[in-house]
Design an enzyme around this catalytic site. Sequence first.
Site, PDB file in Angstrom:
ATOM      1  N   THR A  87      -4.591   8.448   0.963  1.00  0.00           N
ATOM      2  CA  THR A  87      -5.500   7.355   0.581  1.00  0.00           C
ATOM      3  C   THR A  87      -6.695   7.338   1.530  1.00  0.00           C
ATOM      4  OG1 THR A  87      -3.676   6.058  -0.308  1.00  0.00           O
ATOM      5  CG2 THR A  87      -5.576   4.808   0.470  1.00  0.00           C
ATOM      6  N   ARG A 125       1.967   2.699 -12.618  1.00  0.00           N
ATOM      7  CA  ARG A 125       2.336   2.209 -11.279  1.00  0.00           C
ATOM      8  C   ARG A 125       1.067   1.833 -10.494  1.00  0.00           C
ATOM      9  NH1 ARG A 125       1.047   3.999  -5.780  1.00  0.00           N
ATOM     10  NH2 ARG A 125       2.740   3.363  -4.444  1.00  0.00           N
ATOM     11  N   VAL A 126       1.094   0.689  -9.848  1.00  0.00           N
ATOM     12  CA  VAL A 126      -0.007   0.281  -8.979  1.00  0.00           C
ATOM     13  C   VAL A 126       0.556   0.116  -7.569  1.00  0.00           C
ATOM     14  CG1 VAL A 126      -1.675  -1.543  -8.476  1.00  0.00           C
ATOM     15  CG2 VAL A 126      -1.261  -0.869 -10.849  1.00  0.00           C
ATOM     16  N   GLY A 127      -0.131   0.695  -6.589  1.00  0.00           N
ATOM     17  CA  GLY A 127       0.329   0.604  -5.207  1.00  0.00           C
ATOM     18  C   GLY A 127      -0.335  -0.539  -4.468  1.00  0.00           C
ATOM     19  N   ASP A 128      -0.344  -0.432  -3.150  1.00  0.00           N
ATOM     20  CA  ASP A 128      -0.901  -1.498  -2.310  1.00  0.00           C
ATOM     21  C   ASP A 128      -2.426  -1.540  -2.313  1.00  0.00           C
ATOM     22  OD1 ASP A 128      -0.480   1.105  -0.875  1.00  0.00           O
ATOM     23  OD2 ASP A 128      -1.742   0.103   0.612  1.00  0.00           O
ATOM     24  N   THR A 171      -3.147   2.684   4.617  1.00  0.00           N
ATOM     25  CA  THR A 171      -2.730   3.925   3.968  1.00  0.00           C
ATOM     26  C   THR A 171      -1.228   4.081   4.185  1.00  0.00           C
ATOM     27  OG1 THR A 171      -2.772   6.341   4.220  1.00  0.00           O
ATOM     28  CG2 THR A 171      -3.570   5.081   6.082  1.00  0.00           C
ATOM     29  N   GLY A 172      -0.569   4.723   3.246  1.00  0.00           N
ATOM     30  CA  GLY A 172       0.875   4.921   3.410  1.00  0.00           C
ATOM     31  C   GLY A 172       1.624   4.587   2.149  1.00  0.00           C
ATOM     32  N   TYR A 173       2.889   4.353   2.307  1.00  0.00           N
ATOM     33  CA  TYR A 173       3.777   4.156   1.172  1.00  0.00           C
ATOM     34  C   TYR A 173       3.597   2.733   0.616  1.00  0.00           C
ATOM     35  CZ  TYR A 173       8.058   4.335  -1.559  1.00  0.00           C
ATOM     36  OH  TYR A 173       8.963   4.299  -2.583  1.00  0.00           O
ATOM     37  N   GLY A 174       2.958   2.643  -0.551  1.00  0.00           N
ATOM     38  CA  GLY A 174       2.528   1.357  -1.096  1.00  0.00           C
ATOM     39  C   GLY A 174       3.642   0.343  -1.268  1.00  0.00           C
TER      40      GLY A 174
END
Length: 311
Positions: free
Chosen positions: A167, A195-198, A218-221
């Site tokens: 990201t 799917r929507v992340g953070d 950034t990272g695992y949402g």
Amino acid sequence: MKPALIVHGGAWDIPDEAVDDCKSGCQRALAAAWSILAKGGNALEAIEAAVMVLEDDPVFDAGYGSHLNRDGRVECDAMVMDGATLRAGAACTLQRVKNPIRLARAILENCPHMMLVAEGAERFATEQGIALCKPKELVSEVEHEAWLKCREDQHAAAHHRGHEQGTVGAVAIDQSGKLFAATSTGGTCCKLPGRVGDSPLIGCGCYADSEAGGVSCTGYGEAIMKIVLAKTAVDLLRQARICVDTPAAEPCGVFSGQLAAREAVHLLAKRTHGTGGLILLDCHGNPGFAFNTPRMAYGYVALDGSFVTAV
Ligand code: GLY
């Protein structure tokens, strides 16, 4: 006020062979944004310019070259936030917008709502004069090959050069003290369509409040969302401000930008066992960054005006 700028290209297990490309991407993003800020230009223009450079660079997971979803399509999310008004512009699951950050900005400035998704978001892009591309124009050969391997086998980081996250984001303060933060992503590889992340969620992947600071994550949402990471980091900066502004009778925990960044990422690891990172500027323009992944690509403008980039 002296302008300030920080950018990132994601926290992930960046392989040695991608380090130079990640650094030069951050360098070019700093150059694009600083050419605006140094002339007295505004922070929104600057972070849009920085993020567009990163979106166009296939070494990062945003815009062209993003990870593909389970159907083999790029699906992007982006958000920008204004620290003065606390207003955000966010767009999700875009399949036909080359630079999602442009649409996020158009939503911030010209839309009565703060978030648009999918077909409605793309229709708004057209109304705003942002041309749509063909979905396949966002697909890089490298990511297509990785997706084919994941389909034949099962999804594995190894198919993506260990490339799980990348990201991008930027935070800037301009000469007049305006603070903006932005985040843009293609999300996780082989994600379910829709799917929507953070990244486009206010307070999760991005937050800005001129009274405290601005953050891009950034990272695992799915982990970042659990602790509302960007807002958590801004709240830590706000504590610092309260402590500094209000001389306390008793000693209180004073968080510098760097400490706030570290504490927020520590909380991510402790409460979710998730991995990721963030960049921030406090409201005085001091940079901070932290990550609990093997590497993060980032860059900022030092006090003497030189560019610092690292992976
Ligand atoms: N942090 C990007 C995502 O999980 O979508």
